[in-house]
Design a protein around this motif. Structure first.
Motif, PDB file in Angstrom:
ATOM      1  N   ALA A 138       0.818  -1.024  -0.021  1.00  0.00           N
ATOM      2  CA  ALA A 138      -0.045  -0.084  -0.136  1.00  0.00           C
ATOM      3  C   ALA A 138       0.815   1.143   0.058  1.00  0.00           C
ATOM      4  CB  ALA A 138      -1.034  -0.136   1.116  1.00  0.00           C
ATOM      5  N   ALA A 139       1.950   1.076  -0.776  1.00  0.00           N
ATOM      6  CA  ALA A 139       2.625   2.524  -1.033  1.00  0.00           C
ATOM      7  C   ALA A 139       3.342   2.687   0.400  1.00  0.00           C
ATOM      8  CB  ALA A 139       1.819   3.798  -1.660  1.00  0.00           C
ATOM      9  N   GLY A 140       3.709   1.917   1.029  1.00  0.00           N
ATOM     10  CA  GLY A 140       4.461   2.128   2.387  1.00  0.00           C
ATOM     11  C   GLY A 140       3.259   2.753   3.475  1.00  0.00           C
ATOM     12  N   LYS A 141       2.000   2.780   3.195  1.00  0.00           N
ATOM     13  CA  LYS A 141       1.264   3.524   4.187  1.00  0.00           C
ATOM     14  C   LYS A 141       0.198   2.408   4.849  1.00  0.00           C
ATOM     15  CE  LYS A 141       1.333   7.557   1.335  1.00  0.00           C
ATOM     16  NZ  LYS A 141       1.929   7.092   0.228  1.00  0.00           N
ATOM     17  N   GLY A 142       0.357   1.219   4.569  1.00  0.00           N
ATOM     18  CA  GLY A 142      -0.467   0.124   5.047  1.00  0.00           C
ATOM     19  C   GLY A 142      -0.230  -0.583   6.390  1.00  0.00           C
ATOM     20  N   VAL A 143       0.275   0.389   7.262  1.00  0.00           N
ATOM     21  CA  VAL A 143       0.493  -0.026   8.510  1.00  0.00           C
ATOM     22  C   VAL A 143      -0.019   1.048   9.795  1.00  0.00           C
ATOM     23  CG1 VAL A 143       2.377  -0.491  10.461  1.00  0.00           C
ATOM     24  CG2 VAL A 143       2.715  -1.057   7.849  1.00  0.00           C
ATOM     25  N   LEU A 144      -1.124   0.529  10.610  1.00  0.00           N
ATOM     26  CA  LEU A 144      -1.750   1.354  11.516  1.00  0.00           C
ATOM     27  C   LEU A 144      -1.427   0.935  12.898  1.00  0.00           C
ATOM     28  CD1 LEU A 144      -4.992   1.762   9.436  1.00  0.00           C
ATOM     29  CD2 LEU A 144      -3.214   3.307   9.364  1.00  0.00           C
ATOM     30  N   LEU A 145      -1.002   1.695  13.648  1.00  0.00           N
ATOM     31  CA  LEU A 145      -0.547   1.310  15.145  1.00  0.00           C
ATOM     32  C   LEU A 145      -1.787   1.977  15.801  1.00  0.00           C
ATOM     33  CD1 LEU A 145       2.882   2.706  15.378  1.00  0.00           C
ATOM     34  CD2 LEU A 145       2.392   0.522  14.893  1.00  0.00           C
ATOM     35  N   VAL A 146      -2.236   0.922  16.716  1.00  0.00           N
ATOM     36  CA  VAL A 146      -3.515   1.178  17.516  1.00  0.00           C
ATOM     37  C   VAL A 146      -3.094   0.920  19.082  1.00  0.00           C
ATOM     38  CG1 VAL A 146      -5.200   0.823  15.550  1.00  0.00           C
ATOM     39  CG2 VAL A 146      -4.387  -1.099  17.213  1.00  0.00           C
ATOM     40  N   LYS A 147      -3.698   1.640  19.624  1.00  0.00           N
ATOM     41  CA  LYS A 147      -3.551   1.847  21.414  1.00  0.00           C
ATOM     42  C   LYS A 147      -4.756   1.199  22.222  1.00  0.00           C
ATOM     43  CE  LYS A 147      -0.129   5.123  20.947  1.00  0.00           C
ATOM     44  NZ  LYS A 147       0.472   6.599  20.998  1.00  0.00           N
ATOM     45  N   ASN A 148      -6.018   1.345  21.626  1.00  0.00           N
ATOM     46  CA  ASN A 148      -6.963   0.890  22.204  1.00  0.00           C
ATOM     47  C   ASN A 148      -7.958   0.043  21.421  1.00  0.00           C
ATOM     48  OD1 ASN A 148      -8.683   2.926  21.214  1.00  0.00           O
ATOM     49  ND2 ASN A 148      -7.395   4.397  22.459  1.00  0.00           N
ATOM     50  N   LYS A 149      -9.191  -0.375  21.776  1.00  0.00           N
ATOM     51  CA  LYS A 149     -10.243  -1.046  20.881  1.00  0.00           C
ATOM     52  C   LYS A 149     -10.861  -0.106  20.054  1.00  0.00           C
ATOM     53  CE  LYS A 149     -10.672  -4.919  24.401  1.00  0.00           C
ATOM     54  NZ  LYS A 149     -11.266  -5.135  25.595  1.00  0.00           N
ATOM     55  N   ILE A 161      -1.981  -8.901  12.349  1.00  0.00           N
ATOM     56  CA  ILE A 161      -2.110  -8.054  13.657  1.00  0.00           C
ATOM     57  C   ILE A 161      -0.792  -8.316  14.414  1.00  0.00           C
ATOM     58  CG2 ILE A 161      -3.444  -7.623  15.784  1.00  0.00           C
ATOM     59  CD1 ILE A 161      -5.845  -8.189  14.359  1.00  0.00           C
ATOM     60  N   GLU A 162       0.170  -7.551  14.619  1.00  0.00           N
ATOM     61  CA  GLU A 162       1.307  -7.782  15.145  1.00  0.00           C
ATOM     62  C   GLU A 162       1.459  -7.355  16.476  1.00  0.00           C
ATOM     63  OE1 GLU A 162       4.829  -7.642  12.248  1.00  0.00           O
ATOM     64  OE2 GLU A 162       5.154  -5.866  13.299  1.00  0.00           O
ATOM     65  N   GLU A 163       2.453  -7.886  17.313  1.00  0.00           N
ATOM     66  CA  GLU A 163       2.586  -7.437  18.675  1.00  0.00           C
ATOM     67  C   GLU A 163       3.520  -5.863  18.335  1.00  0.00           C
ATOM     68  OE1 GLU A 163       5.638  -8.584  22.426  1.00  0.00           O
ATOM     69  OE2 GLU A 163       5.685  -9.794  20.249  1.00  0.00           O
ATOM     70  N   PHE A 164       3.101  -5.020  19.153  1.00  0.00           N
ATOM     71  CA  PHE A 164       3.893  -3.571  19.135  1.00  0.00           C
ATOM     72  C   PHE A 164       4.906  -3.503  20.018  1.00  0.00           C
ATOM     73  CE2 PHE A 164       4.461   0.625  20.522  1.00  0.00           C
ATOM     74  CZ  PHE A 164       4.767   1.388  19.195  1.00  0.00           C
ATOM     75  N   LEU A 165       6.141  -3.412  19.464  1.00  0.00           N
ATOM     76  CA  LEU A 165       7.191  -3.415  20.370  1.00  0.00           C
ATOM     77  C   LEU A 165       7.749  -2.143  20.530  1.00  0.00           C
ATOM     78  CD1 LEU A 165       9.402  -6.079  18.524  1.00  0.00           C
ATOM     79  CD2 LEU A 165       7.979  -6.438  20.378  1.00  0.00           C
ATOM     80  N   GLN A 166       8.204  -1.668  21.864  1.00  0.00           N
ATOM     81  CA  GLN A 166       8.828  -0.347  22.085  1.00  0.00           C
ATOM     82  C   GLN A 166      10.335  -0.457  21.952  1.00  0.00           C
ATOM     83  OE1 GLN A 166       7.459   2.201  23.248  1.00  0.00           O
ATOM     84  NE2 GLN A 166       5.552   1.381  23.799  1.00  0.00           N
ATOM     85  N   GLY A 167      10.653   0.514  21.541  1.00  0.00           N
ATOM     86  CA  GLY A 167      12.399   0.579  20.853  1.00  0.00           C
ATOM     87  C   GLY A 167      12.512   1.808  20.054  1.00  0.00           C
ATOM     88  N   ASN A 168      13.691   1.246  19.301  1.00  0.00           N
ATOM     89  CA  ASN A 168      14.167   2.260  18.342  1.00  0.00           C
ATOM     90  C   ASN A 168      14.160   1.814  17.006  1.00  0.00           C
ATOM     91  OD1 ASN A 168      14.738   4.883  19.867  1.00  0.00           O
ATOM     92  ND2 ASN A 168      16.056   3.268  21.207  1.00  0.00           N
ATOM     93  N   GLU A 169      13.809   2.294  16.039  1.00  0.00           N
ATOM     94  CA  GLU A 169      13.512   1.842  14.719  1.00  0.00           C
ATOM     95  C   GLU A 169      15.098   1.929  14.021  1.00  0.00           C
ATOM     96  OE1 GLU A 169      10.610   1.730  11.808  1.00  0.00           O
ATOM     97  OE2 GLU A 169       9.006   2.484  13.370  1.00  0.00           O
ATOM     98  N   ALA A 170      15.532   0.878  13.017  1.00  0.00           N
ATOM     99  CA  ALA A 170      16.701   1.016  12.156  1.00  0.00           C
ATOM    100  C   ALA A 170      16.570   0.599  10.901  1.00  0.00           C
ATOM    101  CB  ALA A 170      17.747   0.614  12.880  1.00  0.00           C
ATOM    102  N   SER A 171      17.112   1.232   9.878  1.00  0.00           N
ATOM    103  CA  SER A 171      16.991   0.601   8.576  1.00  0.00           C
ATOM    104  C   SER A 171      18.442   0.181   8.089  1.00  0.00           C
ATOM    105  CB  SER A 171      16.586   1.614   7.668  1.00  0.00           C
ATOM    106  OG  SER A 171      15.209   2.445   7.997  1.00  0.00           O
ATOM    107  N   ILE A 172      18.499  -0.947   7.586  1.00  0.00           N
ATOM    108  CA  ILE A 172      19.822  -1.459   7.128  1.00  0.00           C
ATOM    109  C   ILE A 172      19.602  -1.938   5.599  1.00  0.00           C
ATOM    110  CG2 ILE A 172      21.665  -2.983   7.356  1.00  0.00           C
ATOM    111  CD1 ILE A 172      21.232  -1.474   9.709  1.00  0.00           C
TER     112      ILE A 172
END
Length: 413
Positions: free
Chosen positions: A147-158, A183-194
């Motif tokens: 989806a042109a890099g836009k198909g990821v939605l982070l959700v915090k509640n129902k 539906i993927e577990e949301f991880l806390q941390g710092n992103e990196a691109s290699i």
């Protein structure tokens, strides 16, 4: 030498500029290109299908084609070019699914022990909703297609989860890409691109980078194609590099061989660095945008020679040399991106801008530069530290003006 570059953004302008720096006598062709690529080569028009593009390359005696945009990979452009004996850098269709099909990528990671967040896959809206009802942690909801890099939605509640699922699976905001969701577990941390080059034998990483994907400052709001980058990523310590190579790069390489998915091109690891180790969020099978715009100004090595030695299997290991400097890229966009925005705005100050910078979505008409897309310009600062590179980049940004100009002010902070 004739080189064809496929894509229309800042990445393709950056590839062209780097190639010309390495070999000034090269003839560059771009499809479809943009206003910037038109200044350093020739934009090809009146082509509609991959087969027509292949015919053009054959007829024009193109020596090498570099795929910039993932759109072409998913249209089987590499397979078509190779069938006609044309040299092309990029994965064949089956390998490109590591980027284009997130479900396939997850199965691949699982099979070969690539460390990735826990996940579930759903084709049914109600089953996905039932799962979220029982979930007590934040999650990432991802479309199967990219989806042109836009198909990821982070959700915090129902409530956010229901809204996200409705937009993907009922309203079809991302079209067929949303027929299945992860539906993927949301991880806390710092992103990196290699970003790495794959020569069919080894995966050779570039410098690490940090991509700022969200439209808003402090990583808030909608996902975009990228609003800025810094290189190197300060969170990629020696220990993290060792962890990445052992638990992500090496099992990926093993899987590529065993699944017969080897190719000559690029592979990009989207990572999350956590207190429990480094995890793979996603693969890309091309150069990152705007990461590569931030990397090229630091690359001392001849990029054309790197590509050629990969394509012609001249070496098992490719040595890439880098300047001991830092760089910062700030993306200037049209206000309203990544949703609705207006184009056709006159850009002022471009003529006085010092290199490096790249055109992403602008064209020249009657001697004037005007905006033509959501992401308009990539402004780069290079310095001895991230702070210095950042200051240089933002000083350059002050020289550019156009109506509805928007950029993040926190890149590199």
């Amino acid at each position: 030498m004739k080189v064809l570059i496929l894509g229309s953004g800042g990445r393709e302008h950056a590839i062209g500029k780097k190639l010309l720096k390495d070999l000034y006598s090269i003839d560059l062709y771009f499809y479809p290109g943009n206003g910037g690529t038109d200044q350093i080569g020739k934009n090809i028009e009146k082509i509609q299908t991959p087969s027509e593009l292949c015919f053009f390359a054959k007829k024009s005696a193109i020596d090498l084609t570099i795929v910039g945009s993932e759109v072409f990979l998913l249209e089987k452009i590499v397979d078509i070019f190779q069938n006609f004996g044309l040299k092309i850098i990029g994965p064949h269709y089956l390998a490109s699914r590591l980027e284009g099909d997130r479900v396939f990528a997850k199965y691949f990671m699982n099979k070969y022990g690539v460390r990735t967040p826990k996940y579930e896959i759903f084709s049914c809206y109600q089953k996905a909703m039932d799962f979220l009802e029982k979930t007590t942690y934040s999650v990432a909801i991802k479309t199967r297609g990219i989806a042109a890099g836009k198909g990821v939605l982070l959700v915090k509640n129902k409530n956010e989860a229901k809204k996200a699922l409705n937009s993907i699976m009922k309203d079809k905001k991302f079209g067929k890409s949303g027929n299945q969701v992860i539906i993927e577990e949301f991880l806390q941390g710092n992103e990196a691109s290699i970003i790495s080059i794959f020569n069919g034998k080894n995966i050779i990483p570039f410098l690490s980078s940090k991509d700022y994907k969200k439209i808003g400052e402090k990583e808030t709001g909608l996902n975009t194609g990228g609003m800025g980058t810094i290189v190197p990523n300060p969170h990629m310590t020696n220990d993290v590099w060792i962890d990445f190579k052992k638990n992500i790069l090496e099992p990926t390489l093993e899987g590529l061989f065993l699944e017969k998915l080897t190719f000559f091109g690029f592979i990009y690891f989207g990572l999350m660095i956590t207190s429990n180790g480094v995890y793979l969020l996603e693969y890309n099978t091309r150069l990152g945008d705007p990461e590569i715009q931030t990397l090229f100004p630091l690359m001392k090595s001849n990029f054309l020679q790197i590509i050629q030695s990969s394509l012609f299997q001249q070496k098992d290991i490719i040595n890439i040399h880098w300047k001991k400097l830092c760089s910062c890229c700030v993306v200037l966009s049209s206000k309203g991106y990544p949703e609705k925005y207006e184009s056709g705005k006159i850009i002022e100050g471009l003529h006085s801008l010092k290199e490096p910078f790249y055109i992403a979505g602008a064209k020249k008409e009657k001697g004037k530069w005007i905006t033509s897309s959501g992401r308009v310009l990539n402004i780069i600062g290079v310095g001895k530290s991230i702070d210095e590179a950042r200051k240089i980049a933002y000083d350059k940004v002050k020289k550019i003006h156009f109506e509805n100009l928007y950029f993040r002010k926190d890149i590199g902070l």
